[in-house]
Design an enzyme around this catalytic site. Structure first.
Site, short mmCIF file in Angstrom:
data_model
loop_
_atom_site.label_atom_id
_atom_site.label_comp_id
_atom_site.label_asym_id
_atom_site.label_seq_id
_atom_site.Cartn_x
_atom_site.Cartn_y
_atom_site.Cartn_z
N ASP A 136 59.85 61.59 67.32
CA ASP A 136 59.06 61.54 66.10
C ASP A 136 57.86 60.63 66.38
OD1 ASP A 136 58.54 61.88 63.26
OD2 ASP A 136 59.16 59.79 63.06
N ASP A 192 62.93 57.53 63.12
CA ASP A 192 63.07 56.33 62.30
C ASP A 192 63.56 56.65 60.90
OD1 ASP A 192 60.50 57.56 61.64
OD2 ASP A 192 60.12 55.75 60.46
N ASP A 243 55.14 58.87 63.74
CA ASP A 243 54.91 57.68 62.92
C ASP A 243 56.22 56.93 62.70
OD1 ASP A 243 53.37 55.89 61.53
OD2 ASP A 243 53.15 57.11 59.73
#
Length: 293
Positions: free
Chosen positions: A18, A216, A20
């Site tokens: 991923d 995240d 950001d």
């Protein structure tokens, strides 16, 4: 240092990353991320940058990563726009017209799989695709809604509710999906995380590879990996922390938790989460210790 036989990185051939919250935070890289990713590449592990962002092209994403000190080519980037276009290519004849509710990322993705993006309601569209497109005129949304209501198949790149801007959080493409669904009564096929088409699109590029998803967010990155049958690592540099991981239901629990990408070079046993079925979950992290429910 752990014995290499127990090093987390050594169990995998490709990392699905991923962006950001994992690789960068806004305009800056996550501290240490460029060096950790360079080290992973030097060990022979492939990197795939997997994003729900359908507004940007893979080339634009690769340029940003390279500016941040993480060399990347367009082929290293997999977007929800590409996954959406791939779904439509499986269903439609080559050269079919698809009504485009989105921006450059979706347009390029459709052309790459041999489909013809159109933005006029009388353009012969046989399906509708939607994604983030902040410059879309309202009339195009209206015309797209009418086509969806008339029965054309609809694929949405993602249902992200929000996205960050330099002036605060703004409504994401999910807000448009909600609007169109309320108006038409139609629920689209969704390509992006946490749905599996984006993972399938990524793994097409690495047949037979042992993949690890690194994210995240439990509700998109980890849930999507679990649904796709891919091992998942939660890094604590973005949205979700150890408390959320400990309280997560089974479908959202990662296989590993670590403070950041440095966990890849530590012991797999130290990073693996144990989830005793009778009393909830336990998170094991090299930086955060054990968090009991």
């Amino acid at each position: 240092m752990p014995d290499r036989s127990d090093r987390l990185l050594d169990a995998y051939d490709v990392l699905l990353l991923d962006l950001d919250g994992v690789v960068y935070l806004g305009p800056e890289p996550v501290p240490g991320a460029p060096a950790h990713l360079a080290r992973a590449r030097a060990a022979g592990v492939a990197l795939a940058f997997v994003t729900n962002n359908a507004g940007r092209t893979p080339g634009q994403v690769a340029e940003q990563l390279t500016r941040l000190g993480i060399p990347a080519a367009p082929g290293d980037v997999v977007t929800s726009a590409q996954a959406a276009a791939g779904l439509l290519a499986e269903q439609l004849e080559p050269g079919s017209a698809v009504y485009l509710l989105g921006g450059a990322g979706l347009e390029e993705a459709l052309l790459a799989v041999g489909l013809r993006p159109v933005t006029e309601p009388d353009g012969g569209a046989v399906a509708v695709v939607s994604g983030f497109g902040p410059q879309m005129p309202w009339q195009r949304v209206v015309d797209g809604a009418i086509l969806i209501g008339a029965g054309l198949p609809w694929v949405a790149a993602n249902t992200d509710a929000s996205f960050p801007t330099d002036r605060g959080t703004g409504p994401g493409h999910g807000a448009l999906v909600d609007l169109l669904t309320r108006f038409t009564g139609v629920v689209p096929t969704v390509a992006g995380k946490p749905h599996t088409p984006l993972f399938a699109e990524t793994l097409k590029r690495f047949p037979g590879a042992r993949a690890l998803m690194i994210g995240d967010r439990l509700d998109t990155d980890i849930a999507g990996a679990r649904a796709a049958g891919i091992d998942a690592l939660l890094v604590l540099t973005g949205v979700d922390g150890p408390e959320q991981a400990a309280a997560a239901p089974p479908a959202l629990r990662p296989d590993f938790v670590g403070p950041d990408l440095s966990v890849l070079f530590g012991s797999a046993a130290a990073a693996r989460r144990e989830v005793p079925p009778a009393r909830g979950s336990t998170v094991v992290s090299a930086a955060h210790g054990t968090v009991a429910p």
